[in-house]
Design an enzyme around this catalytic site. Structure first.
Site, PDB file in Angstrom:
ATOM      1  N   GLU A 107      -2.286 -22.094   2.027  1.00  0.00           N
ATOM      2  CA  GLU A 107      -3.373 -22.515   2.908  1.00  0.00           C
ATOM      3  C   GLU A 107      -2.996 -22.463   4.380  1.00  0.00           C
ATOM      4  O   GLU A 107      -3.838 -22.147   5.232  1.00  0.00           O
ATOM      5  CB  GLU A 107      -3.822 -23.929   2.525  1.00  0.00           C
ATOM      6  CG  GLU A 107      -4.542 -24.038   1.203  1.00  0.00           C
ATOM      7  CD  GLU A 107      -3.626 -24.110  -0.003  1.00  0.00           C
ATOM      8  OE1 GLU A 107      -4.134 -24.166  -1.140  1.00  0.00           O
ATOM      9  OE2 GLU A 107      -2.379 -24.106   0.192  1.00  0.00           O
ATOM     10  N   ARG A 164      -3.510 -29.158   3.244  1.00  0.00           N
ATOM     11  CA  ARG A 164      -2.214 -28.491   3.323  1.00  0.00           C
ATOM     12  C   ARG A 164      -2.101 -27.637   4.580  1.00  0.00           C
ATOM     13  O   ARG A 164      -0.996 -27.302   5.002  1.00  0.00           O
ATOM     14  CB  ARG A 164      -2.008 -27.623   2.082  1.00  0.00           C
ATOM     15  CG  ARG A 164      -1.992 -28.413   0.790  1.00  0.00           C
ATOM     16  CD  ARG A 164      -2.125 -27.509  -0.429  1.00  0.00           C
ATOM     17  NE  ARG A 164      -1.038 -26.586  -0.560  1.00  0.00           N
ATOM     18  CZ  ARG A 164       0.093 -26.835  -1.207  1.00  0.00           C
ATOM     19  NH1 ARG A 164       0.266 -28.016  -1.778  1.00  0.00           N
ATOM     20  NH2 ARG A 164       1.041 -25.943  -1.298  1.00  0.00           N
ATOM     21  N   LYS A 178      -0.256 -15.948 -20.080  1.00  0.00           N
ATOM     22  CA  LYS A 178      -1.224 -17.035 -19.993  1.00  0.00           C
ATOM     23  C   LYS A 178      -2.160 -16.968 -21.202  1.00  0.00           C
ATOM     24  O   LYS A 178      -2.704 -15.921 -21.532  1.00  0.00           O
ATOM     25  CB  LYS A 178      -2.018 -16.910 -18.693  1.00  0.00           C
ATOM     26  CG  LYS A 178      -2.719 -18.188 -18.270  1.00  0.00           C
ATOM     27  CD  LYS A 178      -3.177 -18.080 -16.836  1.00  0.00           C
ATOM     28  CE  LYS A 178      -3.754 -19.404 -16.356  1.00  0.00           C
ATOM     29  NZ  LYS A 178      -4.122 -19.358 -14.925  1.00  0.00           N
TER      30      LYS A 178
END
Length: 723
Positions: A436, A464, A350
């Site tokens: 979630e 979600r 990243k």
């Protein structure tokens, strides 16, 4: 004997190597390495001096690219230079607008390779979450508009179907790409489209922690469809990991930790080192065969069998920054003759290629405007704390006194303030990854055992886990405390991140206490209220951004306080409050009933209305703070209805929320039967509000003070048009 056995073992294993691994004869181990890139010079940080980045002198290759078709005209040896220019262009664009930087930098080479090998948009490329699509946007005809990124009327910060045919599937939430790509691949078959057409999903290892990704993979092999899943394994979840928690400080999902651990394990490295040294003593033809065992053992050790058990050919891991290796592997995958789905596992870093982002991935995941050479971020002065930080500090205060307080988040520790809680109470902090549904039911289990779980999830992401909220928490009346950060309009992230619907989707559930603070002191009181509420589940919603601050609280809301307390005081459940009462001598009376942080604009509107010369001093305005959507303060509501000519409800939520509940009560009470009371709900409009600043979005939604004034004037016959 050993000299004979090892080559034979190599030949035997290579012969039994799965077809998928034969697709990648040049695949190499790809543990991310901290290395200088061609387009950046690494300089050590000295004191407070930042790392220095030097980009290319120009972008001659990128200047030739108007669409992906132009990339295919380049020689393979030019792709590395194109990636260098593309990375610099991404940096320059984001430095002017802010946005998701680290994720985009990490997929530059992958983006170039995908567009070089495949034929988008005929071969649809679905980007999971899609906060990494800035390089993709630049290569697909949107380079000239990158200065409008995440601005009102400009480019979205995510993939958006209405923006470009190269964005086949809109995203902003997680774990959806494989399902979408699979649906498109099946659609190709049903529509009789060429069997050579590929459907590609690019999913990060954080996004693959979501259960929906596994549901899609389970279905993909059953359908035997030409879908390619690229697993971009950068060792992180949606936001950077490293938060201290019960699971340690590594990635919230086990997948990346498992593959990285095995890839770099000493026994594996020792075996590979020995094998390579021994192989160099053998004839060249046997050395060539032995190279194939390396890819096999690496895949077998690293969990490729997991994906193969799901029915995928597994290829990898592959260095996602090595174009010379990545491109031919993708070409082999593209040209395969069968329809079995393929998973290509790439290892990336990243922020790759930009030293400030590599050195601080947490600070460069999402950035404000910044200086490209130094990485210095132009964050505005923060004279007022954010609602998120106020919540985190208050929760820590409660946790200091009660060991039963625990905090849960779903891959958003920094965004929800749970990272601060984790530093103080790591064993009571749980980052479950982008999951979630699991977070909600996990909290329910904790509540059953007497813990006091606070589940901090963005309003838009709690959608979600809605089924789990209903069946696992509310139906069982378990005291789970939901903290809905980013409720309402969120600014530049746009429609996928607005917390528009929580009042509507939670408000219909019985036995759920719903609160919305108007300011930071009220937030402290509501956290204390949820903490003490043991018999029912509860939810607190608050917006993105800074709180009012003491000065504004005193001037706008009439508080008489000199400092904020560390903890709040529990409120009576279902009791609102008067903030300003209308002068009883005024002949016309209007009530403004607010839920949440639109209270300050309501107070501004009230003062403007009472000073409006058109009313000649006859108008009095009452302002009330509902505090609770459920249960409603029936006494307050009936008083407002009985004592005023006009009642306006104000909320930062969609149709079907607080205002509709008020109207329902008034209708059942008969308060509307005689037509004396005029009621108007002010809510978010029935369309999605695109990216922009929060003030711009409040104006578009008609929820700022001038629109409240205009609504009252229209109801009282002073104006027919809202301005």
């Amino acid at each position: 004997m050993l000299l004979v056995w090892l080559p034979l073992l190599s030949l035997g294993l290579a012969a039994h190597q799965p077809v998928a691994r034969r697709l990648a004869p040049r695949a190499r181990a790809a543990a991310p390495r901290a290395r200088a890139s061609a387009d950046a010079s690494h300089a050590d940080v000295v004191g407070a001096l930042p790392v220095v980045y030097r980009g290319p002198n120009g972008t001659p290759l990128l200047d030739m690219i108007a669409s992906p078709a132009d990339i295919k005209r380049l020689a393979p040896t030019q792709l590395r230079q194109l990636a260098m220019e593309l990375r610099h262009e991404t940096l320059c664009a984001v430095s002017q607008t802010g946005g998701h930087l680290g994720s985009s930098l990490g997929v530059v080479e992958l983006t170039v390779a995908l567009h070089y090998v495949f034929n988008a948009p005929e071969d649809p490329i679905c980007w999971d979450v899609s906060h990494q699509v800035y390089p993709h946007k630049i290569l697909t005809g949107r380079r000239a508009r990158m200065s409008t990124l995440r601005q009102k009327g400009g480019l979205s910060g995510f993939a958006k179907r209405s923006e470009s045919p190269y964005d086949p599937f809109g995203a902003g939430h997680s774990s959806t790409s494989i399902s979408a790509a699979l649906g498109m691949a099946v659609g190709h078959k049903l529509n009789g489209i060429s069997a050579q057409r590929n459907s590609i999903a690019v999913i990060g290892d954080g996004a693959i922690t979501g259960g929906m990704a596994y549901e899609a993979m389970n279905n993909a092999a059953y359908l035997n469809t030409k879908v390619v899943v690229v697993l971009n394994d950068n060792g992180q979840v949606s936001l950077p990991t490293g938060t201290q928690s019960a699971g340690g400080v590594g990635p919230a999902g086990a997948l990346s930790a498992y593959t990285s651990r095995l890839l770099t394990s000493k026994p594996f490295l020792d075996f590979r080192s020995f094998a390579k040294s021994f192989s160099s003593l053998l004839p060249e033809e046997i050395q060539a065969v032995n190279k194939r065992i390396d890819a096999f053992t690496r895949g077998a050790l690293q969990g490729g069998t997991l994906f193969e058990e799901l029915g995928f050919y597994y290829v990898g891991p592959v260095d996602g920054h090595d174009l010379a290796n990545l491109v031919p592997i993708l070409e082999n995958i593209r040209d395969r003759r069968d329809d079995k789905p393929v998973l290509l596992h790439i290892k990336t870093e990243k922020g790759y290629g930009y030293p400030p982002a590599v050195g601080a991935p947490d600070k460069y995941h999402g950035v404000p405007k910044f200086d490209v050479p130094t990485g210095y971020q132009y964050a505005g002065p923060k004279s007022r704390p954010s609602y998120t930080s106020i919540f985190a500090a208050a929760l820590i205060e409660h946790a200091q006194d009660d060991i039963n307080v625990v905090a849960i988040t779903a891959a958003m520790p920094g965004g929800t303030g749970i990272d601060k809680f984790g530093k103080r109470f790591p064993k009571r902090t749980f980052d479950v990854g982008i999951a979630e549904q699991h977070a909600v039911t996990f909290a329910a289990g904790l509540a059953i055992e007497g813990l006091k779980p606070f589940v901090a999830i963005y309003s838009t992401f709690l959608q979600r886990g809605y089924d789990q909220v209903v069946h696992d928490v509310v139906t069982q009346k378990l005291p789970v405390r939901f903290i809905l950060d980013r409720a309402g309009l969120v600014g530049n992230d746009g429609p996928t991140h607005h917390g528009s619907f929580d009042l509507a989707y939670l408000g219909c559930l019985p036995d759920l206490v719903i609160m919305a603070p108007s300011d930071e002191l009220e937030l402290l009181h509501m956290i204390a209220t949820a903490y003490e509420l043991e018999s029912l589940p509860s939810a607190i919603r608050f917006p993105r951004g800074n709180a009012l601050g003491l000065e504004a609280m005193r001037e706008q809301l009439g508080y008489d306080i000199s400092a904020m307390p560390a903890k709040g005081t529990a409120l009576p459940i279902g009791r609102g409050r008067y903030v300003k009462r209308a002068d009883a001598s005024r002949s016309k009376r209007v009530a403004l009933l607010s839920l949440g942080t639109r209270l300050a604009p309501a107070m501004q509107a009230a003062r403007a209305l009472e000073e409006d010369a058109d009313f000649g001093g006859t108008l009095g305005v009452t302002v009330a703070d509902a505090r609770f959507m459920k249960p409603l303060d029936m006494q307050l509501l009936r008083e407002l209805a009985a004592q005023h000519d006009v009642l306006i409800t104000i909320e930062e939520g969609s149709v079907g929320g607080f205002g509709d509940h008020v109207l329902h009560v008034l209708a059942l009470d008969g308060a509307l039967d005689e037509g004396k009371l005029r009621v108007r709900p002010m809510v978010l409009p029935d369309h999605f509000i695109e990216a922009g600043t929060q003030p711009e979005q409040y104006d578009e939604a008609g929820l700022s003070a001038p629109f409240i004034v205009a609504t009252v004037r229209k109801l009282l016959g002073k104006s027919r048009v809202l301005v």
